[in-house]
Structure formats: C-alpha cells, structure tokens
Design a protein around this motif. Structure first.
Motif, PDB file in Angstrom:
ATOM      1  N   LYS A   1      -1.357  20.902  -4.728  1.00 46.05           N
ATOM      2  CA  LYS A   1      -0.452  21.038  -5.879  1.00 46.05           C
ATOM      3  C   LYS A   1      -0.365  19.718  -6.635  1.00 46.05           C
ATOM      4  O   LYS A   1      -0.236  18.658  -6.029  1.00 46.05           O
ATOM      5  CB  LYS A   1       0.939  21.472  -5.419  1.00 46.05           C
ATOM      6  N   LEU A   2      -0.428  19.796  -7.963  1.00 46.77           N
ATOM      7  CA  LEU A   2      -0.401  18.604  -8.807  1.00 46.77           C
ATOM      8  C   LEU A   2       0.942  17.883  -8.710  1.00 46.77           C
ATOM      9  O   LEU A   2       2.000  18.520  -8.713  1.00 46.77           O
ATOM     10  CB  LEU A   2      -0.666  18.993 -10.261  1.00 46.77           C
ATOM     11  N   ILE A   3       0.890  16.560  -8.612  1.00 44.35           N
ATOM     12  CA  ILE A   3       2.100  15.745  -8.506  1.00 44.35           C
ATOM     13  C   ILE A   3       2.648  15.435  -9.891  1.00 44.35           C
ATOM     14  O   ILE A   3       1.912  14.998 -10.785  1.00 44.35           O
ATOM     15  CB  ILE A   3       1.800  14.426  -7.756  1.00 44.35           C
ATOM     16  N   ASP A   4       3.941  15.628 -10.059  1.00 43.58           N
ATOM     17  CA  ASP A   4       4.621  15.330 -11.323  1.00 43.58           C
ATOM     18  C   ASP A   4       5.702  14.292 -11.055  1.00 43.58           C
ATOM     19  O   ASP A   4       6.790  14.614 -10.562  1.00 43.58           O
ATOM     20  CB  ASP A   4       5.235  16.603 -11.914  1.00 43.58           C
ATOM     21  N   LEU A   5       5.425  13.032 -11.389  1.00 44.32           N
ATOM     22  CA  LEU A   5       6.397  11.968 -11.139  1.00 44.32           C
ATOM     23  C   LEU A   5       7.655  12.124 -11.986  1.00 44.32           C
ATOM     24  O   LEU A   5       8.710  11.580 -11.640  1.00 44.32           O
ATOM     25  CB  LEU A   5       5.757  10.597 -11.401  1.00 44.32           C
ATOM     26  N   ALA A   6       7.556  12.860 -13.086  1.00 43.65           N
ATOM     27  CA  ALA A   6       8.742  13.091 -13.922  1.00 43.65           C
ATOM     28  C   ALA A   6       9.781  13.939 -13.204  1.00 43.65           C
ATOM     29  O   ALA A   6      10.940  14.004 -13.631  1.00 43.65           O
ATOM     30  CB  ALA A   6       8.337  13.757 -15.235  1.00 43.65           C
ATOM     31  N   ALA A   7       9.382  14.569 -12.084  1.00 43.52           N
ATOM     32  CA  ALA A   7      10.337  15.374 -11.308  1.00 43.52           C
ATOM     33  C   ALA A   7      11.369  14.502 -10.604  1.00 43.52           C
ATOM     34  O   ALA A   7      12.432  14.986 -10.208  1.00 43.52           O
ATOM     35  CB  ALA A   7       9.580  16.225 -10.287  1.00 43.52           C
TER      36      ALA A   7
ATOM     37  N   GLN B   1       0.791  -1.231   0.000  1.00 40.91           N
ATOM     38  CA  GLN B   1       0.000   0.000   0.000  1.00 40.91           C
ATOM     39  C   GLN B   1       0.827   1.286   0.000  1.00 40.91           C
ATOM     40  O   GLN B   1       0.458   2.257  -0.672  1.00 40.91           O
ATOM     41  CB  GLN B   1      -0.987  -0.050   1.182  1.00 40.91           C
ATOM     42  N   PRO B   2       1.955   1.392   0.731  1.00 38.13           N
ATOM     43  CA  PRO B   2       2.676   2.673   0.761  1.00 38.13           C
ATOM     44  C   PRO B   2       3.453   3.005  -0.507  1.00 38.13           C
ATOM     45  O   PRO B   2       4.105   4.047  -0.558  1.00 38.13           O
ATOM     46  CB  PRO B   2       3.626   2.516   1.948  1.00 38.13           C
ATOM     47  N   CYS B   3       3.395   2.154  -1.519  1.00 36.67           N
ATOM     48  CA  CYS B   3       4.116   2.474  -2.760  1.00 36.67           C
ATOM     49  C   CYS B   3       3.618   3.786  -3.363  1.00 36.67           C
ATOM     50  O   CYS B   3       4.407   4.575  -3.890  1.00 36.67           O
ATOM     51  CB  CYS B   3       3.950   1.335  -3.776  1.00 36.67           C
ATOM     52  N   VAL B   4       2.318   4.035  -3.270  1.00 41.43           N
ATOM     53  CA  VAL B   4       1.753   5.268  -3.838  1.00 41.43           C
ATOM     54  C   VAL B   4       2.221   6.496  -3.056  1.00 41.43           C
ATOM     55  O   VAL B   4       2.802   7.424  -3.645  1.00 41.43           O
ATOM     56  CB  VAL B   4       0.218   5.186  -3.909  1.00 41.43           C
ATOM     57  N   PRO B   5       1.994   6.584  -1.733  1.00 40.49           N
ATOM     58  CA  PRO B   5       2.493   7.771  -1.009  1.00 40.49           C
ATOM     59  C   PRO B   5       4.011   7.910  -1.044  1.00 40.49           C
ATOM     60  O   PRO B   5       4.528   9.032  -0.977  1.00 40.49           O
ATOM     61  CB  PRO B   5       1.989   7.564   0.425  1.00 40.49           C
ATOM     62  N   ALA B   6       4.749   6.796  -1.163  1.00 40.43           N
ATOM     63  CA  ALA B   6       6.209   6.888  -1.250  1.00 40.43           C
ATOM     64  C   ALA B   6       6.626   7.582  -2.542  1.00 40.43           C
ATOM     65  O   ALA B   6       7.547   8.415  -2.545  1.00 40.43           O
ATOM     66  CB  ALA B   6       6.832   5.500  -1.161  1.00 40.43           C
ATOM     67  N   LEU B   7       5.959   7.254  -3.647  1.00 34.70           N
ATOM     68  CA  LEU B   7       6.247   7.927  -4.913  1.00 34.70           C
ATOM     69  C   LEU B   7       5.899   9.413  -4.827  1.00 34.70           C
ATOM     70  O   LEU B   7       6.639  10.265  -5.323  1.00 34.70           O
ATOM     71  CB  LEU B   7       5.462   7.271  -6.045  1.00 34.70           C
ATOM     72  N   VAL B   8       4.772   9.720  -4.197  1.00 32.90           N
ATOM     73  CA  VAL B   8       4.373  11.120  -4.051  1.00 32.90           C
ATOM     74  C   VAL B   8       5.405  11.875  -3.216  1.00 32.90           C
ATOM     75  O   VAL B   8       5.807  12.997  -3.561  1.00 32.90           O
ATOM     76  CB  VAL B   8       2.973  11.208  -3.406  1.00 32.90           C
ATOM     77  N   ALA B   9       5.856  11.275  -2.114  1.00 35.73           N
ATOM     78  CA  ALA B   9       6.857  11.922  -1.261  1.00 35.73           C
ATOM     79  C   ALA B   9       8.152  12.174  -2.035  1.00 35.73           C
ATOM     80  O   ALA B   9       8.754  13.257  -1.931  1.00 35.73           O
ATOM     81  CB  ALA B   9       7.137  11.056  -0.031  1.00 35.73           C
ATOM     82  N   ALA B  10       8.597  11.188  -2.815  1.00 37.74           N
ATOM     83  CA  ALA B  10       9.828  11.357  -3.606  1.00 37.74           C
ATOM     84  C   ALA B  10       9.672  12.465  -4.632  1.00 37.74           C
ATOM     85  O   ALA B  10      10.609  13.242  -4.879  1.00 37.74           O
ATOM     86  CB  ALA B  10      10.182  10.037  -4.292  1.00 37.74           C
ATOM     87  N   SER B  11       8.491  12.561  -5.233  1.00 31.89           N
ATOM     88  CA  SER B  11       8.238  13.615  -6.218  1.00 31.89           C
ATOM     89  C   SER B  11       8.271  14.992  -5.568  1.00 31.89           C
ATOM     90  O   SER B  11       8.902  15.930  -6.085  1.00 31.89           O
ATOM     91  CB  SER B  11       6.871  13.376  -6.880  1.00 31.89           C
ATOM     92  N   VAL B  12       7.611  15.128  -4.421  1.00 29.64           N
ATOM     93  CA  VAL B  12       7.577  16.416  -3.718  1.00 29.64           C
ATOM     94  C   VAL B  12       8.991  16.831  -3.306  1.00 29.64           C
ATOM     95  O   VAL B  12       9.394  17.989  -3.497  1.00 29.64           O
ATOM     96  CB  VAL B  12       6.655  16.327  -2.480  1.00 29.64           C
ATOM     97  N   MET B  13       9.747  15.889  -2.738  1.00 23.59           N
ATOM     98  CA  MET B  13      11.105  16.208  -2.294  1.00 23.59           C
ATOM     99  C   MET B  13      12.004  16.557  -3.470  1.00 23.59           C
ATOM    100  O   MET B  13      12.879  17.428  -3.363  1.00 23.59           O
ATOM    101  CB  MET B  13      11.677  15.025  -1.517  1.00 23.59           C
ATOM    102  N   SER B  14      11.795  15.890  -4.600  1.00 23.14           N
ATOM    103  CA  SER B  14      12.603  16.182  -5.788  1.00 23.14           C
ATOM    104  C   SER B  14      12.320  17.582  -6.306  1.00 23.14           C
ATOM    105  O   SER B  14      13.243  18.326  -6.667  1.00 23.14           O
ATOM    106  CB  SER B  14      12.312  15.144  -6.877  1.00 23.14           C
TER     107      SER B  14
END
Length: 406
Positions: free
Chosen positions: A328-334, A176-189
C-alpha cells in the motif's frame, strides 16, 4: 567466502592478541623495578596497541546502572519488555516509585553498530523520562528458521512497540531509522491508532539523499542493486547460531566508515600510543572507551540492507511519494496529530544538510505550529546525539519540544 576469510584471519591473530595482553599485564606488576621508566612504558604502549588492533570487539555493556533524580541516586534495571527475533524493546526501569514522566522511545539505527552507541543519549533522558530503546540483535546470531527481515518488518516492529507503549509516547529516531519511523507514523495515522506518537524527533536521517549528498550517499547511489548483492552480501559461516543467514557483515561496514577518515583514525592511534608513553591515563582511557564502542560491529540482515539501499538511496521513494508498505502506498500527509522536530548538524558528513529537514515539508498534514527544525552549529553526525553539545544544547531543546506537545 569473504566472511569465512575474515573469521580465519581473526582466529589466526588470536595467539598474537593473547600474547600481547599477557605480556602487557606482566609488565604492569608492581614488583617490576622498571615499572615507571620511559623504556618500559614504551614497551607497554606497543603491546597494548597490538592487543587492541588484534582484538574482536563484542557488544559493549550499557553501564547505566544509576541516574540522579531530584538530587538523589536512583538505580536502573534493564528489562526486555518485548522480545522479537531481530530486536528487543529494552526498558530502563528506574527503581523509584511514583514517577509519572513522559515516555520516550529511542529508535536506534540498525546500521552496523550496537544500540549501546546511544548510551549517552539514553543517559541524558533517564532523569526526567521513561526511556525505551530498540536493541537490535546481531543477525549472525539469529537462526535461519526465524526467516528474513525486511524494511516492512522493521516498520512492523516499530508499530508493535508503539502499540505496546500506548498513547502519549514520544519518538526519537537517530539517523537511519528516520525513514521507517515516518512510515510507521503514517501507517498508524491512517489506521486511526490511539498509539500514534505524540511527537517525533528525527535526528540526522536520510529522508532525501539527493539534497547536499555526502560521500556516504555517493557510495550508496553510485552503484546498482546487483553490485551490492554480488559484492557485500555474505552468508554466515559455521560456528554461529545464524549460520547460512544472508547478511551485510559488520566488518565491511566498519571498513567503509574507517576508510572515509583513515588519516584521522591513524593519528588518533598514534596519539593514544603517545599518551600511554607519557602516562596520560585520562586521554588514553577516553580513546579506549570510544574505540571499544566504535569497533564493536554487528551484521545486518541482507534483505533489510538491500531494501534500504533500493528504497532510500537508489529510488528516493519517500520524497518521490512512491514508497509502499505491505503493498500500500505511503501518504505522509496522513500524519496530522504527531508533532515533528528535525535536527541536523552543521558539520555532518554522513547525512547532508537539508536531508532531514525536508521531512517538515513532506509531512504536509502537520500544522506549522507543531513543526520545528534545529541546525546545531559546529556539530558533526555523532555530535547530534552524543557529547557535550548534545547534553548542553540539543537535548534541552528536544525535551522542551516534547513537553510542549505532550
């Protein structure tokens, strides 16, 4: 009302549980002349079955008091290095000086079971990594004064934990935390944080549940959000620190999981009874250990549960590119610096094949040289992060990936 009924039923069964336990213990006394006879073994097996079926399973212990490093036994100390209302960051501190090994943050799922379900995962990384884990708290024990806990709060926690651990931290998100983990990495990036993970391993996570949907996915996506609000959200009754909290009760989650494989659970309990009668202590103990963990469940914060249902299972926000964090919209490409490894099990009946691997395409900013995917043959959902195949095949590949991208 449903929560109150369940609490009353468990309290009503308590005398039966105590009577079965005391009777079984009496029959085990060495002075009993019939102690090893077939008849008494059958009686003891029946009593233990009743005892276990009427028990209330609390959070299990970690039972990770030592590991072996360079052939020597090293003690382990559990330390809550960051404490939050709904989660503690636990450090498995090894009592040995001079260890400079990679840091790994294991993000345990907040999905009904305690973080101790990942005991085997932690144990495998203790000899050669500095291990931390998210230890989620039972929502029924969190006072209402602490406020609600949402999906965005989950992401906040992960960012705070990673900032605390600092650069060169590797992340392992289980289910389950795979989704919020990706979001956290995107925000930090996007923020240019120096603590952005060096690598991220996503294990059996529901990134895009439209791919190879399972029975779990169909259950979650086959109803609207109002149905979940009306039918599975309860308020914690009196008698608990979190009374009045809106929660998704652990006993509802457990009943849902068990109903998916009820025949299998019934047959396992019949085998347990037979093993006890035959005197097969090893098999019986393996059954006890598994179900002590499996039947220990926790309540989830209602706000977080409903956010996850809506964002992941109903609106598919991450693969659709519509997910937001704090408006704010999440951009995984970040995500550009973090290496990404996805892991799936061939026989996974919780997260379908391809649901996790799609993250490799969604994270378009990560170079191909820093991406990898593993599909482990003959492994179900639980086997991705625990058991023999995890120890012998999956874990070594994860460690190699982490070492390569440290």
């Amino acid at each position: 009302m449903l929560y109150t009924i369940n609490a009353h039923v468990m309290n009503a069964l308590r005398p039966m549980h105590v009577a079965a336990r005391l009777s079984r213990q009496m029959f085990y006394q060495p002075w009993n002349p019939m102690n090893y006879g077939w008849y008494l073994r059958t009686v003891r097996a029946s009593l233990e079955l009743v005892e276990r079926l009427t028990d209330f399973y609390e959070k299990p212990e970690w039972r990770l008091d030592a590991t072996r490093i360079d052939g020597r036994e090293v003690g382990i100390e559990y330390c809550d290095v960051v404490e939050k209302p709904y989660c503690n960051l636990v450090h498995f501190r090894r009592r040995k000086r001079g260890l400079e090994q990679p840091k790994v943050l294991i993000v345990a799922p907040l999905s009904g079971h305690f973080s101790t379900l990942l005991r085997g995962t932690v144990a495998e990384f203790l000899p050669d990594h500095e291990v931390y884990i998210t230890d989620w708290l039972n929502a029924r024990d969190v006072p209402r004064s602490q406020g609600e806990f949402s999906f965005d709060d989950y992401v906040d926690y992960l960012i705070e934990f990673l900032e605390f651990l600092g650069p060169d931290t590797h992340v392992m998100a289980v289910c389950q935390p795979c989704v919020p983990a990706l979001v956290a990495a995107s925000v930090m990036s996007e923020q240019g944080s120096e603590a952005v993970p060096a690598s991220m391993t996503l294990m059996g996570g529901p990134i895009d549940v439209r791919i190879s949907p399972t029975e779990v996915n169909d259950y979650a996506s086959g109803k609207d959000l109002e149905w979940f609000e009306d039918n599975v959200i309860c308020h914690v009754p009196d008698g608990f620190p979190g009374r009045g909290q809106s929660v998704y009760p652990g006993f509802i989650q457990l009943s849902g999981f068990m109903s998916m494989n009820m025949d299998n659970h019934v047959s396992k309990h019949f085998k347990f009874f037979t093993d006890l009668v035959k005197g097969d202590g090893d098999s019986a103990e393996a059954h006890r250990e598994f179900y002590n963990e499996y039947l220990a469940v926790m309540d989830m914060p209602a706000r977080y549960y409903l956010d996850t249902i809506r964002k992941v299972f109903l609106e598919f926000q991450l693969p659709e590119g519509t997910m937001e964090y704090r408006g704010k919209l999440i951009d995984l490409a970040a995500i550009k610096k973090t290496a990404l490894l996805t892991i799936e099990g061939e026989l996974d009946d919780i997260t379908g094949k391809g649901q996790t691997a799609c993250a490799l395409d969604l994270c378009a900013g990560i170079p191909a040289s820093k991406k990898n995917h593993i599909e482990e043959p003959g492994v179900g959902h639980y086997g991705i992060f625990n058991g023999r195949k995890f120890r012998e095949s999956i874990a070594p590949k994860i460690k190699t990936f982490m070492q390569k991208h440290s």
